[in-house]
Design an enzyme around this catalytic site. Structure first.
Site, mmCIF file in Angstrom:
data_model
loop_
_atom_site.group_PDB
_atom_site.id
_atom_site.type_symbol
_atom_site.label_atom_id
_atom_site.label_comp_id
_atom_site.label_asym_id
_atom_site.label_seq_id
_atom_site.Cartn_x
_atom_site.Cartn_y
_atom_site.Cartn_z
ATOM 1 N N ASN A 45 0.941 -1.171 -0.029
ATOM 2 C CA ASN A 45 -0.001 0.174 -0.189
ATOM 3 C C ASN A 45 0.827 1.226 -0.056
ATOM 4 O OD1 ASN A 45 -2.197 -1.641 -0.092
ATOM 5 N ND2 ASN A 45 -2.790 -1.303 2.238
ATOM 6 N N ARG A 375 -11.167 -4.952 -13.200
ATOM 7 C CA ARG A 375 -10.092 -5.958 -12.817
ATOM 8 C C ARG A 375 -10.737 -7.384 -13.060
ATOM 9 N NH1 ARG A 375 -6.545 -2.157 -10.658
ATOM 10 N NH2 ARG A 375 -7.262 -0.614 -9.460
ATOM 11 N N ARG A 405 -5.749 1.103 -12.771
ATOM 12 C CA ARG A 405 -4.637 1.445 -12.343
ATOM 13 C C ARG A 405 -3.907 -0.074 -11.857
ATOM 14 N NH1 ARG A 405 -5.071 5.490 -8.261
ATOM 15 N NH2 ARG A 405 -4.340 7.262 -10.067
ATOM 16 N N HIS A 435 -15.854 2.012 -14.208
ATOM 17 C CA HIS A 435 -15.809 1.307 -13.012
ATOM 18 C C HIS A 435 -17.025 0.635 -12.635
ATOM 19 C CE1 HIS A 435 -14.896 1.287 -8.546
ATOM 20 N NE2 HIS A 435 -13.841 0.859 -9.249
ATOM 21 N N TYR A 468 -12.358 -10.073 -0.898
ATOM 22 C CA TYR A 468 -12.971 -8.744 -0.794
ATOM 23 C C TYR A 468 -14.560 -9.208 -0.244
ATOM 24 C CZ TYR A 468 -9.287 -6.482 -3.316
ATOM 25 O OH TYR A 468 -8.153 -5.931 -3.595
ATOM 26 N N ARG A 564 -14.090 2.120 5.124
ATOM 27 C CA ARG A 564 -12.834 1.334 5.609
ATOM 28 C C ARG A 564 -11.686 2.155 5.248
ATOM 29 N NH1 ARG A 564 -9.447 -0.215 1.403
ATOM 30 N NH2 ARG A 564 -11.311 -1.074 0.360
ATOM 31 N N HIS A 592 -15.071 -4.103 1.032
ATOM 32 C CA HIS A 592 -15.129 -3.431 -0.346
ATOM 33 C C HIS A 592 -16.560 -2.949 -0.857
ATOM 34 C CE1 HIS A 592 -14.484 -3.281 -4.752
ATOM 35 N NE2 HIS A 592 -13.377 -2.688 -4.387
#
EC number: 2.7.4.1
Length: 685
Positions: A45, A375, A405, A435, A468, A564, A592
């Site tokens: 991270n 993703r 990304r 997205h 997730y 979160r 998530h």
């Protein structure tokens, strides 16, 4: 409260999130090897933090040095604050690894051997390993006028080697650079018999330090110093010069490896003159230098838990629950026609989503399939099903977001394969990331076309669906499926935004919906009616939403937010936000899901969404929010997504007005409530 103090710094909030993750690595209730994983997660991270957020601050400081950010400070002030916080977090991280985790692992016969502690047998094995595995691969680069300082790849491991003597050509030596290829493991396991029957590891950097002299025969090695450069990893594609987005992305992916430097990491034993030399090479200042006590890349320690067969030191395995009704019917479409299916991952299996696509590929009555990909991983049964559908002659349309990304290369690869299979592949709308997580199947039934849709809060990624927490719904609702079809038409075609029946979308209607719903609760509170907002998301930083929540709090609306990660709203400030409470859940699963619930006089308007409450999600992305109206499903979303999270007193962190967090704990006489374990008990197999 002064205007500049109403919004917290997003970068400091992101670092605070990583402090909460690091607390999992400190928690003795977490299995030991999982604690090591959490340490690695923080390192990963932090890499992204420097590549993205710190890089953005540097660019902003260069372009607009006097422009104040949302937190009321100028970029240079924010950089100073963030640098101090990052240094503190990194020191804490290495202290934890060196002084807590390593000794505890050693007590479990899992050792990280330093050079000074190698036995004779270990030294022999390590030298053989260097000769066999490293020496043929490594390429030393001597620094002189004909060998300029090389450009190290982003986040690669490198060594500055000080030399004395003359080489084969009579050239006086000074310094050389050795780059460790990424294919090499950074942590090397030793044979068990060399570790007393336990598990032993040595760092690649230690092996190279011990034998780097073999790369420079006849020379004297005076010093060997590891370093690692983190670079700006933002991708920039010029719309005016754009001819082919996929080709442009591929070119940019190469350039990303050589972006401007933002952080230099060296070992704390690195001499000052070497540090200064490296800083000068990368045009960095001392403020951008990070000296660490240990390997410069803790991320690569994440290989260790997988190399150690100790189930007692890992989380117990869970089996996702499966839909019993799915095994009783020949077709998932028959099941969805009867009633919508709500899935809560990872507690419930992702298989129904995969089965929907597999069945669509094989079903002769299915005419068309559409899906978004943000993703999806390197291996994807969903994408394979789309390819089979295209090869079977069905109309397959896939919206692949090439600008996801750090997944850009993977998505470029899938786009190529889908096109080769005959699918129509589009790359969304330039300037807006797609997205939204949505899929559509169009099927002929009794002579008419019937649509089925899946909408989710998380990615079409079977790997992350096991880690997730996310909600998804499969529905045949005619208005929702028509809306999904309209959204696909908007993305793939040209024209004005279509009018939607039930869904809300960014960048057109979602932000207004959230603001309007908050305003309605505000008016209800002013009228003396019960008013409440409960929402769960990854991040909350959009200023107009925050100001709307402040107004709602002042009017008496009770607001509970489960955020979160980043939250720049200040909760619990008298006269500003005393009716707002913010908590963060940090546990084994990564929270998530995005869920919004507005009381609305008892109607409890409830939505699942792909969007966080951030400016990018509202204005620079294509997102969806879907209402959950079926009473039983709404009850589930409110209970599983919101109420159980608000009851958690074991993994919850309570946000304070200054942006700090305090870990929740059961009150005296109160039983423990653990959101994630309780959901496994409720929904798991």
């Amino acid at each position: 409260m002064p205007e500049q103090n109403r919004i917290l710094c997003r970068e400091l909030s992101l670092l605070a999130f990583n402090r909460r993750v690091l607390a999992q690595a400190e928690d003795k209730n977490v299995p030991l090897l999982e604690r090591l994983r959490f340490l690695c997660i923080v390192s990963s991270n932090l890499d992204e933090f420097f590549e993205v957020r710190m890089a953005w601050l540097k660019r902003e400081n260069k372009l607009h040095p006097r422009r104040r950010l949302d937190n009321g400070k100028m970029p240079s002030e924010t950089i100073a604050d963030v640098t101090e916080a990052a240094r503190s977090l990194i020191r804490h991280q290495y202290d934890l690894f060196n002084n807590v985790l390593q000794p505890e692992l050693a007590r479990e016969s899992i050792h990280f051997y330093r050079r000074r502690n190698w036995t004779g047998a270990q030294k022999k094995w390590i030298e053989d390993y260097f000769d066999r595995e490293l020496l043929p691969i490594l390429t030393p680069i001597g620094l002189d006028p004909s060998h300029p300082f090389p450009r190290p790849l982003n986040k690669s491991l490198n060594f500055a080697v000080e030399l004395d003597g003359t080489d084969a050509f009579g050239r006086p030596s000074g310094m050389a650079i050795v780059q460790a290829p990424r294919i090499l493991p950074r942590v090397v396991p030793l044979p068990s018999e060399l570790c007393g029957g336990g598990h032993g590891f040595v760092f690649l950097s230690s092996i190279l330090h011990a034998h780097v002299g073999k790369l420079f025969p006849g020379m004297n090695v005076k010093g060997c110093h590891q370093f690692r450069l983190t670079r700006d990893s933002d991708l920039t594609v010029d719309e005016e010069d754009l001819q082919n987005l996929r080709a442009a992305i591929q070119n940019e992916l190469h350039d990303r490896e050589y972006g401007d430097g933002v952080r230099l990491e060296v070992a704390d034993t690195c001499p000052a003159y070497i540090r200064d030399f490296l800083l000068a090479q990368f045009k960095l200042t001392a403020a951008e230098l990070y000296q660490v006590k240990g390997p410069v890349n803790l991320v690569r320690l994440n290989a260790v838990p997988d190399l150690v067969n100790r189930p007692d030191l890992k989380f117990p395995t869970h089996t996702p629950g499966r839909l019993k009704a799915l095994g009783k019917t020949a077709s998932i479409f028959d099941l969805v026609r009867q009633s919508p299916i709500l899935l809560h991952h990872p507690y419930q299996s992702f298989d129904p989503v995969v089965e929907m696509m597999r069945e669509a590929a094989a079903d002769p009555d299915v005419l068309a399939v559409k899906m978004t990909i943000y993703r999806t991983g390197t291996r994807s049964e969903l994408v394979r099903a789309l390819m089979k559908a295209a090869l079977a002659g069905k109309q397959v349309t896939v919206v692949v977001e090439l600008m996801a990304r750090f997944d850009e290369a993977n998505n470029v690869n899938w786009a190529k394969q889908l096109e080769e299979a005959g699918a129509h592949v589009v790359y969304g709308v330039f300037g807006y990331k797609v997205h939204a997580k949505m899929a559509l199947v169009i099927r002929r039934e009794d002579g008419v076309l019937k649509r089925y849709a899946h909408l989710g809060t998380g990615n079409y990624h079977q790997g992350t669906s096991r880690i997730y927490t996310d909600f998804g719904i499969i529905t045949a609702d005619e208005q929702i499926t028509a809306d999904v079809n309209t959204l696909f038409m908007e993305i793939t075609g040209l024209g004005k935004p279509g009018r939607l029946n039930k869904l809300y979308q960014s960048p057109f209607t979602l932000h207004k919906m959230v603001i309007d719903r908050i305003a309605r609760e505000t008016e209800h509170a002013k009228a003396g009616k019960p008013a409440r907002i409960t929402a769960k998301m990854n991040s909350l930083i959009e200023p107009t939403v925050i100001e709307a929540l402040y107004r709602a709090s002042a009017a008496g609306v009770q607001i509970d937010l489960i955020v979160r990660g980043m939250c720049t709203l200040r909760p619990g400030v008298k006269g500003l936000s005393e009716n707002i409470r913010v908590r963060s859940i940090i546990g084994r699963q990564l929270e998530h899901a995005r869920v919004y619930c507005f009381h609305n006089n008892g109607a409890d308007d409830t939505f699942i969404s792909s969007a966080d409450w951030m400016g990018r999600n509202f204005f620079r992305r294509i997102e969806t929010a879907a209402p959950i109206t079926a009473p039983e499903l709404k009850k589930r979303v409110i209970r599983e997504g919101l109420e159980m999270a608000l009851a958690d007193n074991t993994h919850a962190w309570l946000m304070q007005p200054d942006g700090g967090y305090i870990r929740a704990a059961p009150a005296e006489g109160e039983s423990e409530a653990d959101l994630q374990n309780d959901l496994w008990t409720l929904l798991g197999g």
